[in-house]
Design an enzyme around this catalytic site. Sequence first.
Site, PDB file in Angstrom:
ATOM      1  CG  ASN A  12      -0.399  -0.143   2.535  1.00 12.75           C
ATOM      2  OD1 ASN A  12       0.533  -0.904   2.750  1.00 12.75           O
ATOM      3  ND2 ASN A  12      -0.943   0.595   3.484  1.00 12.75           N
ATOM      4  CG  ASN A  22      -1.292  11.339  -2.023  1.00 12.49           C
ATOM      5  OD1 ASN A  22      -1.832  12.389  -1.684  1.00 12.49           O
ATOM      6  ND2 ASN A  22      -0.378  11.275  -2.973  1.00 12.49           N
ATOM      7  CD  GLU A  59      -5.083  -6.212  -1.139  1.00 11.27           C
ATOM      8  OE1 GLU A  59      -5.725  -6.683  -0.186  1.00 11.27           O
ATOM      9  OE2 GLU A  59      -4.702  -5.016  -1.169  1.00 11.27           O
ATOM     10  CB  CYS A 108     -10.629  -2.672   0.365  1.00 13.80           C
ATOM     11  SG  CYS A 108      -9.890  -2.110  -1.192  1.00 13.80           S
ATOM     12  CB  CYS A 124      -8.412  -4.872  -3.527  1.00 14.90           C
ATOM     13  SG  CYS A 124      -7.203  -3.549  -3.266  1.00 14.90           S
TER      14      CYS A 124
END
Length: 162
Positions: free
Chosen positions: A63, A66, A76, A113, A116
Amino acid sequence: MAKKLNLNIEIVTYDSLDELSKEDQELLRLAEEATFKSYAPYSNFNVGAALILENGEIVTGNNQENAAYPSGMCAERSAIYWAGGQYPDQTIKTIAIAARKGEEKTFIPISPCGACRQAMLEYEVKQESPIRLLMKGEKDIYELQSISDLLPFKFTQKDLFE
């Protein structure tokens, strides 16, 4: 009249890495390693992914957060998009996921999630073969035979064109 639908999803659990193939053990090790390369200053939640292609190539991702939250990317999708860009004709066999909190070295099993799940499903549909999923915890490892198992009411390209 209302009807009930029963959905059956098979999830295999393993108590030990020793129960897995050497290939699966390596994928999980690489997913764990990828968590230490993640950039997660906001959530303090480090996720790593490793996938293997039919040609034996292994791709990892993690991951990347930002300050403008929607601009980040999950592990993923980082891995699967890299694989799709670099090896567009290769089938993805298995994807392994590991996660940990902050500086901890204890891994917790997480499922992907929604974004993903949808992205991985797109590749599963595109390649017309299932993608196995391994989720690593400190004590248990979970295995699903297909990303479709995560999305029983999936939305795919056929919904757009039929």
